[in-house]
Enzyme design. Structure first.
Site, mmCIF file in Angstrom:
data_model
loop_
_atom_site.group_PDB
_atom_site.id
_atom_site.type_symbol
_atom_site.label_atom_id
_atom_site.label_comp_id
_atom_site.label_asym_id
_atom_site.label_seq_id
_atom_site.Cartn_x
_atom_site.Cartn_y
_atom_site.Cartn_z
ATOM 1 N N HIS A 160 0.812 -1.214 0.000
ATOM 2 C CA HIS A 160 0.000 0.000 0.000
ATOM 3 C C HIS A 160 0.844 1.262 0.000
ATOM 4 C CE1 HIS A 160 -3.352 -2.699 1.097
ATOM 5 N NE2 HIS A 160 -4.123 -1.753 0.613
ATOM 6 N N GLY A 161 2.036 1.205 0.514
ATOM 7 C CA GLY A 161 2.843 2.418 0.501
ATOM 8 C C GLY A 161 4.183 2.245 1.179
#
Length: 524
Positions: free
Chosen positions: A369-370
């Site tokens: 996700h990041g």
């Protein structure tokens, strides 16, 4: 039938506004689904061209051309990265589909998967890795040899300089799709795609290109060559697309306004009630934002004859984190299950190894996700909940009253979303401190009325109902009661058409008013 009413990159949060334009200054928003350019120009032209093309091969050519244009309009020269991915994975699939002995096949699979991960890692994690290394180097000092303690001089290692690397939109999604193709072919679960056109269409299909759902190759392989087109499927796809658009424009965007304002305040000025309301608003925002995009992608797929699997199944009605991940971002959780968790041994090697596998999977889920500490913590939190639920805590929760089980899940989700939304670790910890009542905010400094008005309260109430299967059950009941007769079916079709027109009108009014927020998952 999936409910027609309500169906179920990364940098810091400040980068959301940076996603409005690509590196060439081209407005990315002009081609996202909730834009007038897409709705009233791009989509009608593509649909008209697609159905005029006739044969499936020509229709696939139209779709691939439209998909590449769609991506190029938003990402400019980074279209080359997409073309490289298509060409390399087409070759890799052919090679893996050949008659290679087992060791060579495994070596080739490792090399092709590694190349895809290298591309993803280079664009998505290089800056994060360099920043982390620089922080480590700042703690390390070297002393020249041969010096007496009184003569000691310390040399600090120089920081590594790396310019910010642009993160191509959707690279996490199409890279995971490419990996699933290579693994499916290597396992013999799918045949290698002999057509470069069809392989390219699988990787670049624009409905789910930039924010999912992640389409597994063996789920769509036959549809690339053979798919049916009916008026019922087309109408259902159009209505599902409008439902997703309404989720985004009419529910997610109002909640985004509240969440952005609350999370934008200094955490020292937050009261517990204001902090909880901000987390609640973000909880609704991210669900309707992402599930809305997924509904739009699935609806667009139906317009072109594709049946994509659902990606959300009312996750906030779950009673445990295990059930939550069976309902939230289903395509991602299944991808990690089949391509990472099970190959690691799954739950077949004892409780200790099972817990380790879960933590590793959700650590990587957070990183997917990041590239930030916040997402790592978010992933590990969910992993810890899943590990503990497999033991005594799970048995304890199973004996609770059902509303208490829901409250347990919702409280855990609300708290974990703070790390997902927070600007950085210190901001997230300060926000959680305010939620726990240890902040120094006072109610009269930022009263709730500054953030919540009649429109946002109404959107929140509708969102609470829409996050449950209540509307779908009502629809199914009406179908059973009145769907048998010809007049009943005609009335239902008319009602659905009116509902679709109502949704389109509401979304068009929001577009005309200029209210828009980028899709959260475009940054992944």
């Amino acid at each position: 039938m999936y409910s027609w009413f309500w169906s179920a990159q990364i940098v810091e949060q400040g980068a959301e506004s940076a996603c409005l334009f690509n590196s060439n200054g081209c407005p990315i928003l002009s081609v996202v689904f909730s834009s007038t350019t897409f709705l009233f120009l791009f989509l009608p032209l593509v649909i008209s061209s697609y159905y005029l093309a006739g044969a499936t091969r020509w229709r696939n050519l139209v779709l691939l051309g439209a998909s590449l244009f769609f991506y190029a309009w938003g990402e400019g020269v980074y279209l080359g990265l997409m073309l490289l991915s298509i060409g390399f994975n087409y070759w890799g699939g052919l090679a893996l589909g050949g008659t290679l002995p087992g060791p060579r096949r495994r070596l080739l699979l490792a090399g092709t998967v590694g190349f895809n991960l290298l591309l993803l890692g280079g664009f998505k994690y290089a800056n994060f890795a360099v920043d982390s290394l620089n922080q480590l180097l700042s703690l390390v000092a070297l002393a020249p040899p041969g010096l007496q303690p009184s003569q000691l001089s310390v040399i600090h290692l120089p920081a590594i300089q790396l310019q910010p690397i642009h993160l191509p939109i959707g690279i996490s999604f199409f890279t995971f799709q490419a990996i699933s193709y290579l693994v499916d072919v290597s396992r013999g679960q799918a045949r290698a795609q002999r057509s470069l056109l069809d392989c390219g269409l699988y990787i670049a299909l624009f409905p789910q290109l930039i924010a999912g759902p992640i389409v597994r190759y063996h789920d769509i392989a036959r549809q690339l060559r053979h798919r049916s087109h009916t008026s019922i499927r087309f109408a259902g796809g159009a209505l599902l697309f409008l439902t997703g658009l309404a989720k985004k424009m009419l529910l997610a965007n109002p909640m985004a306004g509240v969440a952005d304002q609350v999370f934008g305040l200094p955490t020292t000025e937050l009261t517990p009630l204001l902090a909880w309301s901000g987390s609640f608003a973000y909880t609704l925002q991210i669900y309707f934002d992402f599930s809305g995009y997924s509904d739009m992608a699935i609806g667009l797929g139906r317009l072109f004859g594709f049946e994509l699997l659902i990606n959300f199944n009312y996750p906030y009605t779950a009673r445990s984190f295990r059930e939550f991940w069976q309902r939230w971002h289903i395509s991602l959780s299944r991808w990690f299950r089949d391509y990472l968790y099970i190959p690691l041994g799954g739950n077949r090697r004892g409780p200790g190894r099972t817990g380790l596998n879960l933590l590793l999977v959700f650590l990587l889920c957070g990183l997917w996700h990041g590239a930030s500490v916040n997402f790592i913590i978010w992933g590990l939190l969910h992993g810890c909940f899943l590990v503990t639920e497999r033991g005594r805590l799970g048995r304890l929760i199973a004996g609770w009253w059902r509303p208490c089980q829901h409250l347990y899940l919702l409280a855990g989700v609300l708290l974990s979303w703070v790390f997902f939304r927070g600007n950085d670790l210190s901001h997230s910890l300060g926000f959680l401190q305010a939620m726990a009542g240890f902040g120094s905010g006072v109610p009269w400094l930022h009263p709730l009325g500054l953030f919540w008005n009649k429109a946002t309260i109404l959107a929140a109430l509708v969102g609470i109902v829409a996050a449950t299967p209540l509307a779908g059950k009502v629809h199914q009941g009406v179908l059973r009661s009145h769907g048998e007769s010809r007049n009943g079916r005609a009335l239902l079709c008319l009602a659905q058409a009116c509902w679709g027109f109502f949704l389109l009108t509401g979304c068009a009014m929001e577009l005309a008013a200029g209210t828009h927020n980028p899709f959260i998952y475009f940054r992944f």
